[in-house]
Design a protein around this motif. Structure first.
Motif, PDB file in Angstrom:
ATOM      1  N   VAL A 166       0.860  -1.191   0.000  1.00 58.05           N
ATOM      2  CA  VAL A 166       0.000   0.000   0.000  1.00 58.05           C
ATOM      3  C   VAL A 166       0.892   1.236   0.000  1.00 58.05           C
ATOM      4  N   LEU A 167       0.368   2.326  -0.545  1.00 62.52           N
ATOM      5  CA  LEU A 167       1.037   3.625  -0.413  1.00 62.52           C
ATOM      6  C   LEU A 167       0.301   4.418   0.667  1.00 62.52           C
ATOM      7  N   LEU A 168       1.082   4.914   1.629  1.00 66.81           N
ATOM      8  CA  LEU A 168       0.511   5.632   2.766  1.00 66.81           C
ATOM      9  C   LEU A 168       0.894   7.115   2.704  1.00 66.81           C
ATOM     10  N   ARG A 169      -0.047   7.960   3.133  1.00 67.74           N
ATOM     11  CA  ARG A 169       0.248   9.376   3.329  1.00 67.74           C
ATOM     12  C   ARG A 169       0.104   9.692   4.808  1.00 67.74           C
ATOM     13  N   THR A 170       1.104  10.350   5.363  1.00 61.68           N
ATOM     14  CA  THR A 170       1.127  10.586   6.810  1.00 61.68           C
ATOM     15  C   THR A 170       0.241  11.767   7.196  1.00 61.68           C
ATOM     16  N   VAL A 171      -0.553  11.552   8.237  1.00 62.11           N
ATOM     17  CA  VAL A 171      -1.344  12.638   8.814  1.00 62.11           C
ATOM     18  C   VAL A 171      -0.751  13.077  10.154  1.00 62.11           C
ATOM     19  N   PHE A 172      -0.466  12.107  11.035  1.00 62.62           N
ATOM     20  CA  PHE A 172       0.136  12.423  12.336  1.00 62.62           C
ATOM     21  C   PHE A 172       1.404  11.604  12.547  1.00 62.62           C
ATOM     22  N   LEU A 173       2.400  12.256  13.092  1.00 61.83           N
ATOM     23  CA  LEU A 173       3.638  11.581  13.503  1.00 61.83           C
ATOM     24  C   LEU A 173       3.761  11.691  15.016  1.00 61.83           C
ATOM     25  N   SER A 174       4.029  10.579  15.662  1.00 65.86           N
ATOM     26  CA  SER A 174       4.211  10.558  17.115  1.00 65.86           C
ATOM     27  C   SER A 174       5.659  10.869  17.461  1.00 65.86           C
ATOM     28  N   LEU A 175       5.878  11.696  18.478  1.00 67.42           N
ATOM     29  CA  LEU A 175       7.244  11.915  18.991  1.00 67.42           C
ATOM     30  C   LEU A 175       7.320  11.335  20.394  1.00 67.42           C
ATOM     31  N   ASP A 176       8.278  10.473  20.610  1.00 64.87           N
ATOM     32  CA  ASP A 176       8.383   9.750  21.876  1.00 64.87           C
ATOM     33  C   ASP A 176       9.831   9.665  22.318  1.00 64.87           C
ATOM     34  N   PRO A 177      10.067   9.639  23.635  1.00 63.57           N
ATOM     35  CA  PRO A 177      11.441   9.639  24.146  1.00 63.57           C
ATOM     36  C   PRO A 177      12.304   8.490  23.638  1.00 63.57           C
ATOM     37  N   TYR A 178      11.710   7.321  23.378  1.00 66.60           N
ATOM     38  CA  TYR A 178      12.544   6.174  22.973  1.00 66.60           C
ATOM     39  C   TYR A 178      13.343   6.466  21.703  1.00 66.60           C
ATOM     40  N   MET A 179      12.867   7.435  20.899  1.00 65.53           N
ATOM     41  CA  MET A 179      13.553   7.741  19.634  1.00 65.53           C
ATOM     42  C   MET A 179      14.980   8.240  19.864  1.00 65.53           C
ATOM     43  N   ARG A 180      15.201   8.843  21.036  1.00 63.26           N
ATOM     44  CA  ARG A 180      16.556   9.309  21.341  1.00 63.26           C
ATOM     45  C   ARG A 180      17.532   8.138  21.333  1.00 63.26           C
ATOM     46  N   GLY A 181      17.085   6.986  21.863  1.00 64.72           N
ATOM     47  CA  GLY A 181      17.937   5.796  21.875  1.00 64.72           C
ATOM     48  C   GLY A 181      18.249   5.303  20.466  1.00 64.72           C
ATOM     49  N   ARG A 182      17.303   5.430  19.566  1.00 63.81           N
ATOM     50  CA  ARG A 182      17.491   4.957  18.196  1.00 63.81           C
ATOM     51  C   ARG A 182      18.476   5.831  17.416  1.00 63.81           C
ATOM     52  N   MET A 183      18.702   7.053  17.905  1.00 65.70           N
ATOM     53  CA  MET A 183      19.656   7.952  17.239  1.00 65.70           C
ATOM     54  C   MET A 183      21.104   7.609  17.608  1.00 65.70           C
ATOM     55  N   SER A 184      21.271   6.816  18.665  1.00 66.04           N
ATOM     56  CA  SER A 184      22.612   6.445  19.115  1.00 66.04           C
ATOM     57  C   SER A 184      22.963   5.066  18.604  1.00 66.04           C
ATOM     58  N   ASP A 185      24.245   4.803  18.494  1.00 68.25           N
ATOM     59  CA  ASP A 185      24.624   3.451  18.079  1.00 68.25           C
ATOM     60  C   ASP A 185      25.068   2.591  19.257  1.00 68.25           C
ATOM     61  N   ALA A 186      24.840   3.077  20.477  1.00 67.62           N
ATOM     62  CA  ALA A 186      25.101   2.235  21.645  1.00 67.62           C
ATOM     63  C   ALA A 186      24.143   1.051  21.611  1.00 67.62           C
ATOM     64  N   ALA A 187      24.591  -0.080  22.133  1.00 68.29           N
ATOM     65  CA  ALA A 187      23.747  -1.261  22.162  1.00 68.29           C
ATOM     66  C   ALA A 187      22.475  -0.960  22.938  1.00 68.29           C
ATOM     67  N   SER A 188      21.343  -1.305  22.393  1.00 68.90           N
ATOM     68  CA  SER A 188      20.084  -1.122  23.097  1.00 68.90           C
ATOM     69  C   SER A 188      19.142  -2.222  22.668  1.00 68.90           C
ATOM     70  N   TYR A 189      17.866  -2.051  22.932  1.00 69.52           N
ATOM     71  CA  TYR A 189      16.941  -3.141  22.639  1.00 69.52           C
ATOM     72  C   TYR A 189      16.491  -3.142  21.193  1.00 69.52           C
ATOM     73  N   ALA A 190      16.856  -2.133  20.442  1.00 69.43           N
ATOM     74  CA  ALA A 190      16.448  -2.092  19.042  1.00 69.43           C
ATOM     75  C   ALA A 190      17.616  -1.576  18.220  1.00 69.43           C
ATOM     76  N   GLU A 191      17.604  -1.897  16.949  1.00 73.92           N
ATOM     77  CA  GLU A 191      18.650  -1.421  16.052  1.00 73.92           C
ATOM     78  C   GLU A 191      18.618   0.097  15.970  1.00 73.92           C
ATOM     79  N   PRO A 192      19.765   0.737  15.924  1.00 70.07           N
ATOM     80  CA  PRO A 192      19.762   2.182  15.720  1.00 70.07           C
ATOM     81  C   PRO A 192      19.339   2.525  14.293  1.00 70.07           C
ATOM     82  N   VAL A 193      18.825   3.734  14.141  1.00 76.10           N
ATOM     83  CA  VAL A 193      18.572   4.258  12.802  1.00 76.10           C
ATOM     84  C   VAL A 193      19.934   4.472  12.141  1.00 76.10           C
TER      85      VAL A 193
END
Lengths: 348, 348
Positions: B43-70
């Motif tokens: 499907v092709l999606l068009r965004t209406v709302f984007l959520s901002l949440d603290p966990y995203m800060r962890g994804r910006m780092s490459d330190a080992a965490s529970y999810a792959e970094p961006v």
């Protein structure tokens, strides 16, 4: 009568002063007193074995903890195995063996039956009630099975691997199909853990490359860390913990004698971060407070394992009440090898 | 079409560099790209709302965490509410509202249905799927009820009391009969927590006597501390914890931007000692990994509470995708008031 235990007077070891750091001889005082007479509803007990356990260090301090501290000039607390000398209490007769949690470090004491368990006329190995079948064994059993919840194939790490808690934790772990890695002080203890107790590996915490050896022994990470020592063992364990690892916390022997917090950096937030990102469960427990209602289940299961040779038990017996302070201080430094008990008096 | 969202091209915000400390504008880059075409099964999606949440800060780092970094130059991750523009995937039709966890910070994205929830043609309040009825609400519900296990009459403390997790935790605590004490930044948020959300008290963490105010608001100690911030709130909570207290750990926002461990002394052993002597349970969790199988139960219960006015929900909407980096950085400093979402495009 031997071991200097007399039928004329009572010897008792009282807390003379609160230790700063490691307990020293002058924190204790050996005194004499009269042997008390039981009133109606009481028994007079004579001590045969006194248990020495790390938790007693906490009772010597007046810092807030889970139990009241021993008062200055009061008899040191501890589990004992005793004979009944005179009984005016239903359910106890002269000659019975008992387990008491109120007698403490002395030859004779009265009991009104509170925290007193009758072990019968002729238990095969009375001191087991202070170890494998008592508080340490119960601590190992519930902490590992209820909080640690080890699954077949998981890796379990436990320190003080030849002590009564650690040795039992590791052997239950083997029964449950875990890869069991112990930590102990010195080759002799490590060899014992592997060769006698059946651990898969045991690392000497005195080794300079302790962290590396621990990592090598846990190639799939750590799923359950049974915490009884803290300090550098915990430091080595933290980076190896797997997602959803469990840490039952029953003791922190390595820090009991500390007088100050260690130098920084402050790793409190690092620990919390590890708990978050690895989704750890870290849970403290005090065995009889949290699990007293499950003692019978434990007792049956552990007796069975012991009878069948599935769980082995090593005891180190020190002779004579007057040796208790030094033996206790040595235990906090890991000098004992097996469950430490003091033989205070003869069996009969 | 407004908010600069075009039907000719896609705008996307990628991770330009990894932040050292607080995220800054130059860690992000706004790019244009072509709008992709859905293949069969997409499907092709068009965004209406984007959520901002603290966990995203962890994804910006490459330190080992529970999810792959961006990865650098990749689109920032995040939950979004979108409309289906074109569908070649069964179960999704043009015009459907969806919740996506793979689209991230951009106008348009393809999806093969992975981590894509159909919200139907006409959900009454689509952005709820990013907050009360989504990840934050689910985190509050499971962490509090499953790990925290609050009992009637117990004291519950939660920080970020007007954020989507904290506000929900506190309101569920009230439903369960707890004495609920919030922590928030400033009088305006504290007043909201008490007057609108029904907390019993809310303490301003900027107050110089924060620890004393917290202690005064918890005269019977603390039985459940829902941990989402760490830092000085945790420092104030630790001495107040009761025996057998529970600490679900879902976040540590106060330390996400830290570049070094704090100065000493090292309180790691102190925390372990507190866990031992107070018999605490401290448990981290990642909501969908640990509790995904209970989402339906949560969704039914929370929808019901919300419909009946038992749980209230505050949202702060920032207009325009290009505002996302600054709004995100502000959130990590507590500048938001309520669940922070970015309106990326019009409803239709």
């Amino acid at each position: 009568m031997s071991l200097n235990q007399s039928s004329d007077h009572n010897r008792r070891i009282v807390l003379a002063s609160r230790p700063k750091g490691a307990p020293a001889n002058d924190n204790f005082r050996l005194e004499q007193s009269d042997i008390p007479k039981p009133a109606e509803g009481e028994v007079l007990l004579r001590t045969v074995f006194l248990s020495l356990d790390p938790y007693m260090r906490g009772r010597m301090s007046d810092a807030a903890s889970y139990a009241e501290p021993v008062a200055i000039d009061e008899v040191m607390v501890g589990g004992t195995v005793n004979r009944v000398i005179e009984s005016r209490l239903d359910g106890f007769a002269e000659g019975d063996w008992v387990l008491s949690y109120t007698c403490g470090w002395q030859d004779y004491a009265l009991s009104d039956g509170t925290m007193l368990v009758n072990l019968g006329k002729n238990p095969p190995q009375p001191s087991l009630a202070l170890g494998l079948l008592g508080m340490p064994g119960f601590t190992a059993y519930m902490g590992l099975l209820d909080i640690g919840a080890p699954q077949k194939g998981e890796t379990l790490v436990v320190a003080a691997a030849t002590g009564p808690v650690g040795a039992t934790v590791g052997q239950i772990g083997k029964i449950k199909g875990c890869h069991v890695v112990g930590v102990a002080g010195g080759n002799k203890k490590c060899d014992f853990a592997v060769e006698e107790l059946g651990f898969d590996a045991c690392i000497d915490h005195y080794a300079e490359d302790f962290d590396q050896q621990l990592a090598a022994a846990c190639p799939d990470g750590i799923d359950v860390y049974f915490e009884n020592v803290g300090g550098k063992v915990l430091d080595g364990v933290l980076p190896l913990l797997n997602t959803s690892a469990r840490i039952p916390v029953c003791g922190l022997v390595s820090q009991y004698n500390a007088t100050n917090l260690p130098e920084g950096p402050d790793r409190l937030g690092l620990l919390m971060g590890t708990i978050l990102t690895r989704r750890l469960k870290v849970q403290g427990f005090i065995i009889f407070d949290d699990y007293g209602h499950r003692y019978d289940e434990f007792y049956q299961q552990m007796s069975d394992w012991y009878a069948k040779g599935k769980v082995k038990y090593r005891e180190q017996v020190v002779e004579g009440l007057e040796q208790a302070p030094e033996a206790f201080a040595g235990m906090l430094e890991g000098k004992n090898f097996g469950k430490l008990v003091v033989r205070v008096g003869e069996d009969s």
